[in-house]
Design a protein around this motif. Structure first.
Motif, PDB file in Angstrom:
ATOM      1  N   UNK A  27     -19.091   3.312  33.075  1.00  0.00           N
ATOM      2  CA  UNK A  27     -19.066   2.472  32.265  1.00  0.00           C
ATOM      3  C   UNK A  27     -18.035   1.249  32.656  1.00  0.00           C
ATOM      4  N   UNK A  28     -16.906   1.889  33.220  1.00  0.00           N
ATOM      5  CA  UNK A  28     -16.096   0.848  33.855  1.00  0.00           C
ATOM      6  C   UNK A  28     -16.691  -0.416  34.873  1.00  0.00           C
ATOM      7  N   UNK A  29     -17.724   0.185  35.643  1.00  0.00           N
ATOM      8  CA  UNK A  29     -18.292  -0.657  36.640  1.00  0.00           C
ATOM      9  C   UNK A  29     -19.621  -1.126  36.314  1.00  0.00           C
ATOM     10  N   UNK A  30     -20.439  -0.902  35.059  1.00  0.00           N
ATOM     11  CA  UNK A  30     -21.716  -1.094  34.934  1.00  0.00           C
ATOM     12  C   UNK A  30     -21.831  -1.444  33.379  1.00  0.00           C
ATOM     13  N   UNK A  31     -22.769  -2.335  32.928  1.00  0.00           N
ATOM     14  CA  UNK A  31     -23.206  -2.393  31.641  1.00  0.00           C
ATOM     15  C   UNK A  31     -23.450  -1.344  30.955  1.00  0.00           C
ATOM     16  N   UNK A  32     -23.077  -1.102  29.476  1.00  0.00           N
ATOM     17  CA  UNK A  32     -23.325   0.206  28.685  1.00  0.00           C
ATOM     18  C   UNK A  32     -25.040   0.281  28.578  1.00  0.00           C
ATOM     19  N   UNK A  33     -25.418  -1.090  28.611  1.00  0.00           N
ATOM     20  CA  UNK A  33     -27.163  -0.841  28.498  1.00  0.00           C
ATOM     21  C   UNK A  33     -27.989  -0.067  29.460  1.00  0.00           C
ATOM     22  N   UNK A  34     -27.469  -0.144  30.751  1.00  0.00           N
ATOM     23  CA  UNK A  34     -27.884   0.735  31.838  1.00  0.00           C
ATOM     24  C   UNK A  34     -27.086   1.958  31.897  1.00  0.00           C
ATOM     25  N   UNK A  35     -25.924   2.134  31.889  1.00  0.00           N
ATOM     26  CA  UNK A  35     -25.304   3.351  31.954  1.00  0.00           C
ATOM     27  C   UNK A  35     -25.776   4.490  31.125  1.00  0.00           C
ATOM     28  N   UNK A  36     -25.580   4.117  29.860  1.00  0.00           N
ATOM     29  CA  UNK A  36     -25.943   4.882  28.822  1.00  0.00           C
ATOM     30  C   UNK A  36     -27.331   5.728  28.768  1.00  0.00           C
ATOM     31  N   UNK A  37     -28.468   4.825  29.021  1.00  0.00           N
ATOM     32  CA  UNK A  37     -29.648   5.416  29.091  1.00  0.00           C
ATOM     33  C   UNK A  37     -29.850   6.181  30.465  1.00  0.00           C
TER      34      UNK A  37
END
Length: 144
Positions: free
Chosen positions: A91-101
């Motif tokens: 989450x710190x490194x990437x967008x939530x829209x990619x990390x969560x899925x």
């Protein structure tokens, strides 16, 4: 079916709170060490869970628990901790829209583990749903 005791109600609650976890986690790790963020989150979970156990008078003597429960709960705790450390760093490194899925690939992995380790019987809806989860995660990871 008693909705208050339904696995479906709790599963939907889990999904809702997991979504909030991603949102609040993304906001919370901004500007701080992700491992420290995970530690703070763990302390909060410990306090909330202890509060629930106290309010419901559900405390039990640890010595009364079967040894296999201890082993698997410790292993689950280790897996959870490692998952959270990875998740907060992602989450710190990437967008939530990619990390969560992509994190939700755990659903497909859990299906496979349920089939292989626990001997659960596959059904077409479960298999198709698992494939769709993997496909959706791949689309998000590769094209979003």
């Amino acid at each position: 079916m008693n909705l208050r005791e339904s696995w479906l109600l709790f599963a939907l609650g889990s999904a809702f709170f997991a979504a909030l976890t991603a949102l609040f986690g993304k906001l919370g790790v901004a500007g701080i060490n992700s491992n420290l963020a995970t530690f703070i989150r763990t302390l909060v979970i410990l306090a909330v869970t202890a509060g629930i156990l106290s309010l419901r008078a559900e405390w039990a003597k640890p010595s009364g628990l079967p040894w296999h429960s201890w082993v698997f709960l410790v292993l689950s705790g280790i897996a959870t901790g490692l998952s959270w450390l990875c998740y907060y760093r992602a989450l710190q490194l990437g967008p939530i829209s990619k990390v969560a899925p992509i994190d939700k690939l755990s659903v497909a992995i859990a299906i496979v583990l349920g089939l292989l380790v626990l001997g659960e019987k596959p059904s077409w809806p479960v298999l198709i749903g698992g494939v769709l989860i993997v496909a959706g995660s791949l689309v998000i990871a590769l094209f979003a």
